[in-house]
Design an enzyme around this catalytic site. Structure first.
Site, PDB file in Angstrom:
ATOM      1  N   HIS A   4      -5.982   2.529   1.291  1.00 26.03           N
ATOM      2  CA  HIS A   4      -5.341   3.591   1.783  1.00 26.03           C
ATOM      3  C   HIS A   4      -5.990   4.255   2.707  1.00 26.03           C
ATOM      4  O   HIS A   4      -5.063   4.694   3.822  1.00 26.03           O
ATOM      5  CB  HIS A   4      -5.089   4.608   0.391  1.00 26.03           C
ATOM      6  CG  HIS A   4      -4.635   4.145  -0.678  1.00 26.03           C
ATOM      7  ND1 HIS A   4      -3.556   3.130  -0.774  1.00 26.03           N
ATOM      8  CD2 HIS A   4      -5.064   4.292  -1.915  1.00 26.03           C
ATOM      9  CE1 HIS A   4      -3.478   2.724  -1.951  1.00 26.03           C
ATOM     10  NE2 HIS A   4      -4.220   3.393  -2.847  1.00 26.03           N
TER      11      HIS A   4
ATOM     12  N   ASP B 211       0.945  -1.241   0.003  1.00 23.62           N
ATOM     13  CA  ASP B 211      -0.011  -0.044  -0.014  1.00 23.62           C
ATOM     14  C   ASP B 211       1.085   1.309   0.084  1.00 23.62           C
ATOM     15  O   ASP B 211       1.508   1.464   0.991  1.00 23.62           O
ATOM     16  CB  ASP B 211      -0.854   0.010   1.346  1.00 23.62           C
ATOM     17  CG  ASP B 211      -1.933   1.207   1.204  1.00 23.62           C
ATOM     18  OD1 ASP B 211      -1.532   2.252   0.726  1.00 23.62           O
ATOM     19  OD2 ASP B 211      -2.882   0.786   1.416  1.00 23.62           O
ATOM     20  N   HIS B 212       1.163   1.805  -1.290  1.00 20.89           N
ATOM     21  CA  HIS B 212       1.828   2.741  -1.245  1.00 20.89           C
ATOM     22  C   HIS B 212       2.143   3.862  -0.256  1.00 20.89           C
ATOM     23  O   HIS B 212       2.835   4.798  -0.137  1.00 20.89           O
ATOM     24  CB  HIS B 212       2.223   3.292  -2.584  1.00 20.89           C
ATOM     25  CG  HIS B 212       1.316   4.190  -3.283  1.00 20.89           C
ATOM     26  ND1 HIS B 212       0.200   3.465  -3.790  1.00 20.89           N
ATOM     27  CD2 HIS B 212       1.086   5.507  -3.485  1.00 20.89           C
ATOM     28  CE1 HIS B 212      -0.592   4.392  -4.174  1.00 20.89           C
ATOM     29  NE2 HIS B 212       0.109   5.636  -3.843  1.00 20.89           N
TER      30      HIS B 212
END
Ligand code: NAD
Length: 478
Positions: free
Chosen positions: A235, A172-173
C-alpha cells in the site's frame, strides 16, 4: 454506466473479506444500476450449502456490513436472485464440474481468489484443467502477493503457466480509493501543481497510514508478516509511486505501471538508521502486541517509520518519509507534500515561517487541502496566517453528487471492464519485494528488536527523532 454482463465467481465466497467487502460492494453496484440484471455472482467455497443458504448469508452480510444500503430491500431481493453457490474443493476435484455447469457462454468471466494465497496456484491450474477459463477470462488475486521476492516470483510463475499477464488483476485496494485516483487527476489535469512537483520546490513528502486497531483476529498471520510486509511493500509503496512517478503519456494500464515501476527501481536502499520499528505496549484497556499474537518473544513490528530517497532527476535531495502502524492515536491516512519556504520574506522575520502543504487525505473524509498563507483579517497590520483551501469531495461536489464507491466495488467493476490501470503488474510487485527484502533480512540478521510504543501515541520516540534529525517534524496524526 452499466458494465457488460458477467459471471463473477468468488472463491472464498463465505469468507470474511467476501462478507465484509466484496458482496456488500457488489450489492451497491447493483443498486446503483452499474451491475446489469444479467450479471451473476457465484460463491464457491468449501462449505456445503445450498444456493438459498448462501443467499441468506449474503443478505445477512449486507445487513451487517452496510445496514444503510440494506434498507433498499426491493433491490436487495432482486440482487439475491443473481447470487448462486457451489461447493468447490480448491485442492481436489469436487464441485468443479458443477461450477462449469453454472457458467454461461459468451459472458465475461471473472474469478476472484478470495482465499489463502497457498490456494492461488491450484485454483488457477484447475480452472484450466476443467476448461472453465479461456484467454478472455480474468482472475483477481488478493494480497498478500508472496512474502518475499522468491515467493512472489514463484507465485507469478505459477499463475503465468495458466494465464497471461493481461488476465491477472492483483488487487491493492488502496489504488481503488477515490482520492488516490484524484491524486492523478490533480497532478496531471492541472497546470498548477506539476511545475512545482520536484526537488526544487518540494522540501519533503510524508506518507502516513495510521490505524487505531490492534492486530485483531489476524494475529497468527500478522506475526509472520509485520507492518513492512503487510502495509509498506504494497500500500505505502503504491502511494509513493503515484506521488513520485513521471507523467505517463496516457492514462493507460501499461503507461501508468511503467512509470510506477521506474520509481520503485529508483528507490535507494534504506540505511538501518533511517528506519524505526515499533511494537505496541499494553494500555489500561487493551493488550500488548505480544499478548495479541500470543507470542511473548515476538520481534515482529506493528509500526514502521522510514526515510527514503529516490535517485532520479526529479527527486534527488527530497526525502520521502513513510510511517504506518497499529494502535496509534487516530485512524488516518494522509499524503502530505510539504513545499519549500519562499526564498525571501518581504514581511520580515516576525511574520514567521509559512509553508504550503498539499495534504491528500485517504481517510477519514477523503479529500485534499492546500495550506496557503494569507493576511490575518483585521487591523493588526501585516500578520500572516495559514488557512486551508479545503477540497473535501463530499462538500465540494454537493449533496447530489454520486456517493463515492468503496475501493473494492470500484476495482471489481474495473475487472469486468477489463481495465488493469489500478492493479499491480507482476514486475511491479517483484521490484517492490526486491527493495523490501534487504530491509527485512537486515533486521533478521541483526536480531533487531522493535521499540515499544504506547497505545494511542504516534509511535516510538525514535520515529520522531528520524524527522527531528533532519530539522523536520511529522504532521500530527488526527
Ligand atoms: P477466510 O478464512 O475468512 O475465508 C477463507 C475462504 O476460503 C472461505 O470461504 C473458505 O471456505 C474458503 N476455502 C478455504 N479452503 C478452501 C478450499 N480448499 N477450497 C475452497 N474454498 C476454500 O479468509 P478471508 O479473511 O476472507 O481472506 C481471503 C483472502 O483475502 C486471503 O488471501 C487474505 O489474505 C485476503 N485478504 C483478506 C482481508 C480481510 O480483511 N479479511 C483483507 C485483505 C486481504
Amino acid at each position: 454506466i452499466p458494465v457488460d454482463s458477467f459471471d463473477l465467481v468468488i472463491f472464498g465466497g463465505t469468507g470474511d473479506l467476501a462478507r465484509r467487502k466484496i458482496l456488500p460492494g457488489l450489492f451497491r453496484r447493483y443498486a446503483s444500476g452499474q451491475m446489469p440484471d444479467e450479471g451473476r455472482i457465484i460463491g464457491a467455497a468449501r462449505s456445503d450449502m445450498t444456493c438459498d443458504e448462501f443467499r441468506t448469508m449474503v443478505k445477512e452480510a449486507v445487513e451487517e456490513f452496510d445496514p444503510k444500503s440494506a434498507k433498499d430491500t426491493e433491490n436487495l431481493e432482486k440482487f439475491l436472485e443473481r447470487v448462486f453457490y457451489v461447493a468447490v474443493d480448491a485442492m481436489g476435484d469436487g464441485g468443479w464440474k458443477e461450477l462449469g455447469d453454472l457458467l454461461r457462454p459468451d459472458m465475461i468471466r471473472a474469478f476472484y481468489f478470495s482465499v489463502a494465497p497457498s490456494l492461488f496456484g491450484t485454483i488457477a491450474e484447475r480452472l484450466k484443467t476443467f476448461d472453465l477459463a479461456d484467454d478472455d477470462a480474468r482472475i483477481v488475486v488478493e494480497k498478500p502477493f508472496g512474502k518475499d521476492l522468491e515467493t512472489a516470483r514463484a507465485l507469478n510463475k505459477s499463475l503465468a503457466e495458466h494465464f497471461h499477464e493481461g488476465q491477472i488483476y492483483r488487487i491493492d485496494h488502496y489504488l481503488g480509493k477515490e482520492t488516490v485516483q484524484n491524486l492523478m487527476a490533480v497532478r496531471f489535469g492541472n497546470m498548477l501543481f506539476e511545475p512545482l512537483w520536484n526537488s526544487q520546490y518540494v522540501d519533503h513528502i510524508q506518507i502516513t497510514v495510521a490505524e487505531t486497531v490492534g492486530v485483531g483476529g489476524r494475529g497468527s498471520y500478522y506475526d509472520t508478516s509485520g507492518a513492512m510486509r503487510d502495509m509498506v511493500q504494497n500500500h505505502l509503496m503504491q502511494l509513493l509511486c503515484l506521488i513520485a512517478m513521471e507523467p505517463p503519456a496516457k492514462f493507460d494500464p501499461d503507461a501508468v505501471r511503467d512509470e510506477k515501476l521506474k520509481v520503485i527501481r529508483a528507490l535507494d536502499p534504506v540505511e538501518p538508521h533511517h528506519i524505526v520499528r515499533g511494537q505496541y505496549s499494553a494500555s489500561e484497556k487493551s493488550a500488548s502486541y505480544r499478548e495479541d499474537v500470543e507470542n511473548p518473544r515476538s520481534f515482529t513490528e506493528s509500526f514502521v517509520a522510514m526515510r527514503c530517497e529516490i535517485s532520479n532527476w526529479r527527486w534527488a535531495g527530497t526525502p520521502f518519509y513513510m510511517r504506518t502502524g497499529k494502535r496509534l492515536k487516530a485512524r488516518t491516512s494522509e499524503i502530505a507534500v510539504v513545499f519549500k519556504d519562499a526564498p525571501h520574506s518581504i514581511f520580515g522575520a516576525e511574520a514567521g515561517v509559512h509553508r504550503n502543504v498539499l495534504s491528500i487525505r485517504l481517510q477519514p473524509n477523503e479529500g485534499m487541502t492546500l495550506g496557503v498563507t494569507i493576511k490575518e483579517p483585521g487591523p493588526g497590520g501585516m500578520r500572516l496566517v495559514d488557512v486551508p483551501l479545503d477540497m473535501t469531495f463530499a462538500e465540494a461536489l454537493g449533496p447530489d453528487a454520486e456517493e463515492v464507491p468503496d475501493a473494492y466495488e470500484r476495482l471489481i467493476m474495473d475487472v469486468i471492464r477489463g481495465n488493469q490501470t489500478l492493479f499491480m503488474r507482476g514486475d511491479e510487485v517483484e521490484a517492490a519485494w526486491a527493495w523490501t527484502d534487504p530491509i527485512i533480512n537486515g533486521w533478521t540478521n541483526r536480531n533487531d528488536v522493535p521499540k515499544p510504543y504506547d497505545t494511542g501515541s504516534a509511535g516510538p520516540d525514535d520515529a520522531l527523532m528520524l524527522m527531528h534529525r533532519d530539522g523536520r517534524r511529522w504532521r500530527e496524526i488526527k
